[in-house]
Scaffold this motif. Structure first.
Motif, mmCIF file in Angstrom:
data_model
loop_
_atom_site.group_PDB
_atom_site.id
_atom_site.type_symbol
_atom_site.label_atom_id
_atom_site.label_comp_id
_atom_site.label_asym_id
_atom_site.label_seq_id
_atom_site.Cartn_x
_atom_site.Cartn_y
_atom_site.Cartn_z
ATOM 1 N N ALA A 37 -32.540 10.048 -16.466
ATOM 2 C CA ALA A 37 -31.570 9.198 -17.149
ATOM 3 C C ALA A 37 -31.521 9.479 -18.646
ATOM 4 C CB ALA A 37 -31.903 7.733 -16.900
ATOM 5 N N GLY A 38 -32.325 10.439 -19.096
ATOM 6 C CA GLY A 38 -32.258 10.825 -20.501
ATOM 7 C C GLY A 38 -33.185 10.040 -21.409
ATOM 8 N N THR B 51 -22.386 8.839 -24.326
ATOM 9 C CA THR B 51 -22.250 9.977 -23.416
ATOM 10 C C THR B 51 -21.622 9.541 -22.097
ATOM 11 O OG1 THR B 51 -24.350 10.668 -24.352
ATOM 12 C CG2 THR B 51 -23.519 11.939 -22.482
ATOM 13 N N PHE B 52 -22.009 8.359 -21.651
ATOM 14 C CA PHE B 52 -21.548 7.929 -20.338
ATOM 15 C C PHE B 52 -20.477 6.847 -20.420
ATOM 16 C CE2 PHE B 52 -25.772 9.691 -19.437
ATOM 17 C CZ PHE B 52 -25.434 10.587 -18.446
ATOM 18 N N HIS C 274 -27.676 5.972 -22.949
ATOM 19 C CA HIS C 274 -26.717 6.812 -23.671
ATOM 20 C C HIS C 274 -25.295 6.307 -23.434
ATOM 21 C CE1 HIS C 274 -29.978 9.589 -24.461
ATOM 22 N NE2 HIS C 274 -30.316 9.483 -23.197
ATOM 23 N N ILE D 209 -25.429 13.122 -13.709
ATOM 24 C CA ILE D 209 -26.195 12.521 -14.807
ATOM 25 C C ILE D 209 -26.978 13.591 -15.567
ATOM 26 C CG2 ILE D 209 -28.053 10.898 -15.392
ATOM 27 C CD1 ILE D 209 -25.595 9.471 -14.443
ATOM 28 N N GLN D 210 -27.649 14.451 -14.796
ATOM 29 C CA GLN D 210 -28.530 15.412 -15.450
ATOM 30 C C GLN D 210 -27.770 16.467 -16.236
ATOM 31 O OE1 GLN D 210 -31.291 16.635 -12.324
ATOM 32 N NE2 GLN D 210 -32.801 15.282 -13.254
ATOM 33 N N THR E 31 -27.834 14.899 -19.423
ATOM 34 C CA THR E 31 -29.109 14.533 -20.037
ATOM 35 C C THR E 31 -30.089 15.691 -20.166
ATOM 36 O OG1 THR E 31 -29.960 13.866 -17.881
ATOM 37 C CG2 THR E 31 -28.994 12.139 -19.249
ATOM 38 N N ARG F 163 -33.979 11.348 -27.017
ATOM 39 C CA ARG F 163 -34.358 10.598 -25.819
ATOM 40 C C ARG F 163 -35.114 9.335 -26.225
ATOM 41 N NH1 ARG F 163 -35.002 13.193 -20.794
ATOM 42 N NH2 ARG F 163 -33.877 15.163 -20.730
ATOM 43 N N ALA G 248 -29.105 5.513 -17.263
ATOM 44 C CA ALA G 248 -28.454 6.508 -18.121
ATOM 45 C C ALA G 248 -27.367 5.848 -18.969
ATOM 46 C CB ALA G 248 -27.866 7.623 -17.263
ATOM 47 N N GLU G 249 -26.612 4.943 -18.335
ATOM 48 C CA GLU G 249 -25.525 4.275 -19.053
ATOM 49 C C GLU G 249 -26.067 3.428 -20.202
ATOM 50 O OE1 GLU G 249 -23.606 1.052 -17.171
ATOM 51 O OE2 GLU G 249 -21.603 1.605 -17.868
ATOM 52 N N ILE H 239 -30.858 5.230 -11.592
ATOM 53 C CA ILE H 239 -30.771 6.347 -12.544
ATOM 54 C C ILE H 239 -29.456 6.271 -13.328
ATOM 55 C CG2 ILE H 239 -30.670 8.857 -12.760
ATOM 56 C CD1 ILE H 239 -32.383 9.030 -10.243
#
Lengths: 342, 468
Positions: free
Chosen positions: B334-335, B432-433, B429, B295-296, B299, B307, B425-426, B421
């Motif tokens: 998670a951004g 991205t994911f 973003h 993830i990171q 992000t 963000r 994140a999903e 997390i």
């Protein structure tokens, strides 16, 4: 002589009213969310003229949260101070506050129970209100049962009030003990410390009616309170029906206290110290002191609530602040001693 | 009157002065490394861990961003010390590196008094670590290495406990993950109160007797009636004293302000259980690191403007988490930007509507609510959307309020935090994911750590915070 005093009183009431008005405008401007003066005037103008416009964030802040809070602070302050003043009058005791007969503890228990049962906010308020009334009713019934033939009417009533109050405090502790501290407990804790965070315009209906009725009746009864504070026998000889007057006054004070606690949580001290302030300004005569107490109560709680919502990003429970302001002020009053009522 | 004021002021300042006097000396901790790594595994110190791999081929992450520090078999004292120093510097949370030379690393706590206890040192075959604390007395948790600076306060655990009491909220899922569910003799009411999924996923939880009201206090006699030889409980000193007087080993759970705390807790639990559990703990920690770096990697490079501002609410919309909560790190990883990162608070505090509107978050997550109140997610979201004040928030306007899933336990508390997390994140973003299949991840997680095969429909339900 009499005329001058009356005139003075009119002046004092006018000044207090003006103070309250200025403070309300000031409070409307203050808050974590910044609303500029021009924006403020603009929104207010739009609202008053009824023009259609795009609702903005600032408008929601003002009408959705800030105005209801200001109104609630003033009304609750007024209600608590009035019932405190009335109790102090009829029980002839300066240390008396509106929770004397168990109204606050009862309402507190009702609300805590409501949170535990996961009722809606409206139901919680109703339960709190009902429990507050029930607690005082219990006190009165107990007082009557215990009193028997004796005539120490009020002392017995105060003692029963203490007993009922402690009983409901214990019940609150019980609810706190069995509540889940991750979910229910914070709500109960925040609520028991008092706070006007969640007040909405709808709550004002719930609050305004009992407080308005109570205030008006108490103001109409304020000369009777003067006589009652002389003692029951004296009052009786002067033509006051002690039993009935006392009943009406206790009912009104309870009505106000229970609805204030139901909306704002347990806000201590306001009902205790504001009447003392009022007595310092207007003298011990309830006819002048009680209207002053109503206005002063509004001013006091508004200032404290402003502090609660503006000082830190977190909400400071208002009950903590009233106690922190109230305690030193009360020490001051004690140190001053002997003068006035104390 | 004047006298009264003076007294009041005096009392106030005295209280302040007394409160301010209590200051502690900074703690220094030095680690001396010797030997050479002879096998793969992990090097553990102060709650951090460094993976040691056989060779480059067996390292799944390579030099990826989140695991820049790793070791290979054959690493000597100097390399290991350097890796320890790098880890601490990169974590940048509790310790500062004072020096690092010739296999000796000296660390100092960032804030005086912030370190409450020192965790055991452990290393792979061949390497040996020795720790010394100076400056202040800090209890050392039992384990290999480490000379206590002052009074020794070791926690004694039985060799192979057979009767476990899972009293602490997340302890049940932890023990299941570590393969010890069979040994649990008593559990807590809160582990099923809001979690119908726990009843479904965990084989024995329904038939295991439970203690009531554990969040407030544990009934000692009732607990003892199950004669446990190992109790996993809450960090409440009075109850811990009671247990130690009764001669029962206990491990208190702790909430840490950092993500590292999740792994730390897993390892602490494993230490009490034996080798099989340690292996499982290693597996979990490795999984945690891998997913976090995955993830990171995406992000970390995000700029502030990319963000979204995230507000994480628990219980109700105005109760939130402050800067001492690891939720800040969850959101950052998670951004997102946590709006309450400056708030002086830990896991639960109350703010007012104006503060929320001032922050005006782009995305709101709501945890600890719903589930058993008979309301569906849709109804709950509808309820919030009906709130006039909330309607003006960007997150509500754009329908960006999300209920945090919970499954077998809260996602903001136990080992499922890593899922939180990924899930966050999903949501923050999605482009991205877009390759991240969250349902698959949940299924894999439950299979891997709870040995329970979820169907895809069930995974969807968990993610939607629906009952089975």
């Amino acid at each position: 002589m009499l005329d001058r005093k009356k005139k003075n009183f009119g002046g004092l009431a006018g000044i207090l009213l003006l103070c309250l008005a200025v403070l309300m405008v000031f409070s409307a401007m203050a808050g974590r969310y910044f609303v500029s003066f021009s924006e403020f005037v603009h929104i207010l103008g739009m609202k008053l003229s009824g023009e259609v416009y795009e609702p903005s964030m600032a408008e929601t802040v003002l009408f959705g949260t800030r105005f209801p809070r200001i109104a609630a602070a003033v009304v609750i302050g007024c209600g608590l101070s009035m019932s405190g003043a009335a109790y102090q009058g009829i029980f002839r005791n300066p240390m008396v506050s509106p929770d004397l007969l168990g109204a606050s503890a009862g309402a507190g228990f009702g609300a805590a129970l409501g949170f535990l049962l996961e009722l809606s906010l409206w139901a919680i308020q109703l339960l709190a209100f009902g429990m507050g009334l029930f607690a005082v009713l219990l006190t009165c019934v107990l007082g009557r049962l215990v009193r028997g033939q004796m005539d120490h009417n009020r002392i017995v009533l105060v003692l029963s009030g203490m007993v009922v109050g402690s009983l409901f405090q214990a019940l609150i502790s019980l609810v706190k003990y069995v509540a889940d501290p991750f979910d229910t407990m914070p709500s109960i804790a925040f609520w028991l410390m008092g706070g006007l965070t969640y007040v909405t315009a709808l709550d004002m209906v719930f609050l305004l009616a009992p407080v308005a009725v109570g205030t008006i009746v108490l103001l109409m009864f304020r000369w009777r309170i003067n006589l009652l504070s002389l003692g029951p026998d004296e009052a009786e000889t002067m033509g006051v029906s002690v039993k009935r007057s006392q009943g009406v006054i206790i009912f009104c004070a309870t009505l106000m206290t229970a609805s204030c606690v139901a909306v704002g949580g347990m806000i201590g001290w306001a009902g205790l110290i504001v009447p003392h302030f009022s007595r310092m300004l207007a003298g011990p005569d309830n006819r002048r002191m009680m209207p002053c107490a109503a206005l002063l109560g509004g001013i006091f709680l508004l200032i404290v609530d402003d502090a609660a919502r503006c000082l830190f990003p977190q909400e400071i429970p208002i009950g903590i602040l009233t106690a922190m302001v109230g305690a030193p002020v009360f020490i001051g009053l004690l140190a001053k001693g002997r003068r006035g009522f104390v | 009157m004047r006298k009264g004021w003076k007294m009041a002021c005096l009392t106030f300042f005295l209280t302040l002065a007394l409160g301010g006097c209590h200051k502690e000396k900074a703690l220094e901790y030095s680690i001396a490394v010797s030997g050479e790594a002879k096998e793969a595994g992990t090097v553990e110190f102060l709650g951090y861990s460094i993976n040691v791999y056989e060779d480059e081929a067996s390292n799944p992450c390579g030099t990826c961003q989140q695991q820049p520090v790793h070791l290979y078999v054959g690493a000597d004292a100097g390399e290991t010390a350097q890796a320890i120093s790098d880890t601490v510097e990169r974590a940048d949370d509790l310790w500062d590196v004072v020096s690092c030379e010739d296999g000796d690393v000296v660390l100092r706590e960032k804030e005086d008094g912030s370190i409450q206890e020192i965790f055991p040192l452990a290393a792979v075959e061949g390497l040996s670590l020795k720790g010394t604390a100076r400056g202040r007395q800090v209890p050392q948790v039992s384990g290999t290495g480490g000379e206590p600076a002052g009074k020794e306060q070791k926690r004694e655990f039985p060799d192979d406990p057979q009767r476990l009491a899972a009293v602490y909220g997340p302890s049940y899922e932890l023990l299941v993950m570590l393969g010890a569910e069979e040994k649990i003799v008593v559990r807590a009411d809160v582990q099923t109160a809001d979690f119908p999924w726990a009843e479904k996923v965990f084989g024995r939880i329904v038939e295991t007797p439970m203690l009531n009201n554990v969040h407030t206090s544990v009934n000692f006699e009732e607990l003892m009636s199950f004669s446990p030889d190992m109790v996993y409980t809450f960090p409440r000193q009075n109850e811990l004293n009671q247990l130690s007087q009764a001669g029962v080993a206990a491990l208190p759970g702790e909430t840490s302000g950092h993500l590292e705390g999740v792994k730390k807790q897993v390892r602490e639990y494993a230490l009490t259980l034996g080798d099989e559990a340690k292996k499982r703990a290693d597996r979990y920690c490795q999984y945690f690191d891998e997913k976090l770096s995955m993830i990171q990697e995406a992000t970390d490079s995000l700029e502030e403007k990319d963000r979204p501002k995230v507000y994480y609410a628990g219980v109700d919309i105005l109760t939130t988490y402050g800067k001492y909560s690891d939720i800040m790190e969850v959101i950052q990883a998670a951004g997102g930007t946590p709006v309450s990162r400056e708030l002086e608070a830990g896991n639960r505090t109350e703010i007012d509507y104006e503060q929320l509107m001032k922050w005006n978050p782009d995305v709101i997550f709501l945890d600890h609510g719903g589930m058993n109140h008979g309301e569906t997610v849709e109804e709950l979201l509808e309820e919030i959307s009906q709130n006039k004040v909330c309607q003006s928030l960007a997150a509500v306007k754009n329908r960006q309020i999300h209920m945090s899933p919970s499954g077998v336990f809260y996602w903001d508390m136990g080992i499922q935090k890593i899922l939180l997390i990924m899930h966050m994140a999903e949501i923050l973003h999605p482009e991205t994911f877009q390759d991240l299949d969250m349902e698959r991840e949940v299924m894999e997680f439950y299979q891997e750590f709870f040995q329970y095969g979820l169907t895809r429909e069930e995974a969807v339900k968990i993610l939607n915070r629906e009952s089975p």
